[in-house]
Structure formats: C-alpha cells, structure tokens
Design a protein around this motif. Sequence first.
Motif, PDB file in Angstrom:
ATOM      1  N   THR A   5       0.804  -1.217   0.000  1.00  0.00           N
ATOM      2  CA  THR A   5       0.000   0.000   0.000  1.00  0.00           C
ATOM      3  C   THR A   5       0.838   1.268   0.000  1.00  0.00           C
ATOM      4  OG1 THR A   5      -1.675  -1.204   1.238  1.00  0.00           O
ATOM      5  CG2 THR A   5      -1.861   1.184   1.232  1.00  0.00           C
ATOM      6  N   TYR A   6       1.958   1.245   0.698  1.00  0.00           N
ATOM      7  CA  TYR A   6       2.759   2.459   0.861  1.00  0.00           C
ATOM      8  C   TYR A   6       4.038   2.430   0.023  1.00  0.00           C
ATOM      9  CZ  TYR A   6      -0.300   2.682   4.954  1.00  0.00           C
ATOM     10  OH  TYR A   6      -1.392   2.688   5.784  1.00  0.00           O
ATOM     11  N   ASP A   7       4.011   1.701  -1.093  1.00  0.00           N
ATOM     12  CA  ASP A   7       5.183   1.564  -1.947  1.00  0.00           C
ATOM     13  C   ASP A   7       5.203   2.589  -3.073  1.00  0.00           C
ATOM     14  OD1 ASP A   7       5.672  -0.674  -0.429  1.00  0.00           O
ATOM     15  OD2 ASP A   7       5.479  -2.102  -2.078  1.00  0.00           O
ATOM     16  N   LEU A   8       6.394   3.044  -3.402  1.00  0.00           N
ATOM     17  CA  LEU A   8       6.669   3.780  -4.632  1.00  0.00           C
ATOM     18  C   LEU A   8       7.654   2.920  -5.414  1.00  0.00           C
ATOM     19  CD1 LEU A   8       7.135   7.391  -3.202  1.00  0.00           C
ATOM     20  CD2 LEU A   8       5.172   6.502  -4.456  1.00  0.00           C
ATOM     21  N   VAL A   9       7.426   2.795  -6.717  1.00  0.00           N
ATOM     22  CA  VAL A   9       8.232   1.877  -7.513  1.00  0.00           C
ATOM     23  C   VAL A   9       8.759   2.581  -8.761  1.00  0.00           C
ATOM     24  CG1 VAL A   9       8.235  -0.304  -8.794  1.00  0.00           C
ATOM     25  CG2 VAL A   9       6.869  -0.094  -6.708  1.00  0.00           C
ATOM     26  N   LEU A  10      10.024   2.337  -9.041  1.00  0.00           N
ATOM     27  CA  LEU A  10      10.651   2.774 -10.279  1.00  0.00           C
ATOM     28  C   LEU A  10      11.105   1.498 -10.993  1.00  0.00           C
ATOM     29  CD1 LEU A  10      12.079   5.602 -11.524  1.00  0.00           C
ATOM     30  CD2 LEU A  10      14.030   4.159 -11.081  1.00  0.00           C
ATOM     31  N   ASN A  11      10.613   1.268 -12.194  1.00  0.00           N
ATOM     32  CA  ASN A  11      10.889   0.043 -12.940  1.00  0.00           C
ATOM     33  C   ASN A  11      11.420   0.443 -14.307  1.00  0.00           C
ATOM     34  OD1 ASN A  11      10.665  -2.279 -14.589  1.00  0.00           O
ATOM     35  ND2 ASN A  11       8.964  -3.067 -13.361  1.00  0.00           N
ATOM     36  N   ARG A  12      12.674   0.095 -14.590  1.00  0.00           N
ATOM     37  CA  ARG A  12      13.311   0.487 -15.852  1.00  0.00           C
ATOM     38  C   ARG A  12      14.123  -0.653 -16.438  1.00  0.00           C
ATOM     39  NH1 ARG A  12      15.454   6.054 -15.704  1.00  0.00           N
ATOM     40  NH2 ARG A  12      13.723   7.408 -15.240  1.00  0.00           N
ATOM     41  N   LEU A  13      14.207  -0.685 -17.761  1.00  0.00           N
ATOM     42  CA  LEU A  13      15.137  -1.570 -18.446  1.00  0.00           C
ATOM     43  C   LEU A  13      16.368  -0.736 -18.768  1.00  0.00           C
ATOM     44  CD1 LEU A  13      15.637  -4.396 -19.593  1.00  0.00           C
ATOM     45  CD2 LEU A  13      14.707  -3.565 -21.768  1.00  0.00           C
ATOM     46  N   ILE A 105      16.212  -3.029  -4.104  1.00  0.00           N
ATOM     47  CA  ILE A 105      16.684  -2.799  -5.468  1.00  0.00           C
ATOM     48  C   ILE A 105      16.963  -4.172  -6.073  1.00  0.00           C
ATOM     49  CG2 ILE A 105      18.446  -1.724  -6.925  1.00  0.00           C
ATOM     50  CD1 ILE A 105      17.011   0.392  -5.317  1.00  0.00           C
ATOM     51  N   THR A 106      16.362  -4.461  -7.220  1.00  0.00           N
ATOM     52  CA  THR A 106      16.651  -5.730  -7.887  1.00  0.00           C
ATOM     53  C   THR A 106      17.255  -5.460  -9.255  1.00  0.00           C
ATOM     54  OG1 THR A 106      14.391  -5.896  -8.759  1.00  0.00           O
ATOM     55  CG2 THR A 106      14.859  -7.033  -6.672  1.00  0.00           C
ATOM     56  N   PHE A 107      18.143  -6.371  -9.649  1.00  0.00           N
ATOM     57  CA  PHE A 107      18.874  -6.297 -10.915  1.00  0.00           C
ATOM     58  C   PHE A 107      18.658  -7.639 -11.619  1.00  0.00           C
ATOM     59  CE2 PHE A 107      21.121  -4.309  -7.396  1.00  0.00           C
ATOM     60  CZ  PHE A 107      21.427  -3.037  -7.842  1.00  0.00           C
ATOM     61  N   GLU A 108      17.775  -7.682 -12.622  1.00  0.00           N
ATOM     62  CA  GLU A 108      17.484  -8.933 -13.332  1.00  0.00           C
ATOM     63  C   GLU A 108      17.936  -8.817 -14.780  1.00  0.00           C
ATOM     64  OE1 GLU A 108      16.401 -11.864 -12.278  1.00  0.00           O
ATOM     65  OE2 GLU A 108      16.348 -11.101 -10.226  1.00  0.00           O
ATOM     66  N   PRO A 109      18.897  -9.638 -15.195  1.00  0.00           N
ATOM     67  CA  PRO A 109      19.358  -9.588 -16.583  1.00  0.00           C
ATOM     68  C   PRO A 109      18.219  -9.887 -17.565  1.00  0.00           C
ATOM     69  CG  PRO A 109      20.886 -10.847 -15.244  1.00  0.00           C
ATOM     70  CD  PRO A 109      19.664 -10.604 -14.400  1.00  0.00           C
ATOM     71  N   GLU A 110      18.174  -9.097 -18.629  1.00  0.00           N
ATOM     72  CA  GLU A 110      17.262  -9.318 -19.756  1.00  0.00           C
ATOM     73  C   GLU A 110      18.114  -9.150 -21.010  1.00  0.00           C
ATOM     74  OE1 GLU A 110      13.538  -7.177 -19.900  1.00  0.00           O
ATOM     75  OE2 GLU A 110      13.100  -7.599 -17.800  1.00  0.00           O
ATOM     76  N   TYR A 116      15.793  -3.150 -13.861  1.00  0.00           N
ATOM     77  CA  TYR A 116      16.167  -2.500 -12.607  1.00  0.00           C
ATOM     78  C   TYR A 116      14.877  -2.044 -11.942  1.00  0.00           C
ATOM     79  CZ  TYR A 116      18.153   1.262  -9.685  1.00  0.00           C
ATOM     80  OH  TYR A 116      18.507   2.084  -8.664  1.00  0.00           O
ATOM     81  N   VAL A 117      14.601  -2.577 -10.768  1.00  0.00           N
ATOM     82  CA  VAL A 117      13.385  -2.200 -10.048  1.00  0.00           C
ATOM     83  C   VAL A 117      13.776  -1.715  -8.656  1.00  0.00           C
ATOM     84  CG1 VAL A 117      11.130  -2.940  -9.189  1.00  0.00           C
ATOM     85  CG2 VAL A 117      12.029  -3.913 -11.326  1.00  0.00           C
ATOM     86  N   ALA A 118      13.385  -0.484  -8.360  1.00  0.00           N
ATOM     87  CA  ALA A 118      13.582   0.093  -7.029  1.00  0.00           C
ATOM     88  C   ALA A 118      12.207   0.196  -6.381  1.00  0.00           C
ATOM     89  CB  ALA A 118      14.230   1.471  -7.130  1.00  0.00           C
ATOM     90  N   GLY A 141      14.345   8.919 -10.821  1.00  0.00           N
ATOM     91  CA  GLY A 141      14.509   8.706 -12.258  1.00  0.00           C
ATOM     92  C   GLY A 141      15.799   9.325 -12.777  1.00  0.00           C
ATOM     93  N   GLN A 142      16.075  10.566 -12.361  1.00  0.00           N
ATOM     94  CA  GLN A 142      17.314  11.227 -12.783  1.00  0.00           C
ATOM     95  C   GLN A 142      18.531  10.477 -12.260  1.00  0.00           C
ATOM     96  OE1 GLN A 142      17.585  15.435 -11.883  1.00  0.00           O
ATOM     97  NE2 GLN A 142      19.784  15.467 -12.277  1.00  0.00           N
ATOM     98  N   CYS A 143      18.479  10.044 -11.016  1.00  0.00           N
ATOM     99  CA  CYS A 143      19.607   9.284 -10.455  1.00  0.00           C
ATOM    100  C   CYS A 143      19.797   7.966 -11.196  1.00  0.00           C
ATOM    101  CB  CYS A 143      19.395   9.032  -8.965  1.00  0.00           C
ATOM    102  SG  CYS A 143      19.546  10.533  -7.976  1.00  0.00           S
ATOM    103  N   THR A 144      18.702   7.340 -11.599  1.00  0.00           N
ATOM    104  CA  THR A 144      18.801   6.091 -12.354  1.00  0.00           C
ATOM    105  C   THR A 144      19.450   6.334 -13.708  1.00  0.00           C
ATOM    106  OG1 THR A 144      16.911   5.164 -11.178  1.00  0.00           O
ATOM    107  CG2 THR A 144      17.483   4.147 -13.292  1.00  0.00           C
ATOM    108  N   ASP A 145      19.127   7.451 -14.349  1.00  0.00           N
ATOM    109  CA  ASP A 145      19.800   7.815 -15.601  1.00  0.00           C
ATOM    110  C   ASP A 145      21.297   7.974 -15.369  1.00  0.00           C
ATOM    111  OD1 ASP A 145      17.317   7.856 -16.874  1.00  0.00           O
ATOM    112  OD2 ASP A 145      17.148  10.059 -16.795  1.00  0.00           O
TER     113      ASP A 145
END
Length: 154
Positions: A5-13, A105-110, A116-118, A141-145
Amino acid sequence: MTQGTYDLVLNRLLDAPADKLFRCWTEADLLKQWFAPKPWTTPEAKLDARPGGASSITMRSPEGQDMPNTGQYLEVVVNRKLVFTDAFTGDWQPRDGQPFMVVAITFEPEGDKTRYVATVRHWTEADKKKHEEMGFQKGWGQCTDQLEALARTL
C-alpha cells in the motif's frame, strides 16, 4: 516483491549489465558519482554492503546544505538484490526518531540489459505522500539515468 500500500516503484530496463549496476550501488567511489540528482552532489559515502552492515551517505545541495542518510543493509545478493532501511544504523542498532523507508533494489538480466526495479516501502501513507511530494519519480529517475550512464563506462 509484492507491491504494498505504501510503496513507490521505479521500474526500468537499463542498457548496462547487472554486475556493473550492482558495483555502482556498493562501491563508495562509484556511488558518489551518481547517487544525488545533479546539481546535488554526494561528497561522502561509507558502505558496508552485508546484512547488518551500515551505510552513511551525504548528499549536498547546490547551496551547500548537507543531507545525511544513515541506514543498514538487510539483504545483499551479489549482482541481483540489495535491501536496506533507515530504521537501523548498522549492527541492528535502531536509529533515533521515526524510520522512513525500506528499499529493495533488484537487478534482473534481460539479454544484455538489466531490469532495474527500485521498490521504496514506507511506514505510513503520510511518509509515502511526503516522498512523492519530494519528487520521488523525477529524482530517483534522474539518479537512475546517472547510474546507467556510469555503469556503461565500467
């Protein structure tokens, strides 16, 4: 990780391998290069990336104001996962004051890229809302870039 319920998620390839991204999260000299959204900087980082290990990261505003962040690693799976919190300051010592979040933070190869999911889990709805108002998506998002760009140079 199931979204709460209280999650914020950033999901990027990301166009970088998982092991390089992991290094950027766990080696202090690398973390200092990307961790704060520019023009902020990260002048200090001390990382003991093991369960129970402490982290101490200081971000600095363009005006020179320091924002210290202390925490503890809960789970470390090399090149795959980091879980940490600000509820403890290392060696399972509770921090003074109210904890704010637990981060996975997860790092899953594709292929030759990495999913990359935070996931940032907050203690309360108010904490989640505060983090959204602080600019979670834009800042993280900027930090992920910046993280991706650095990892690609390694």
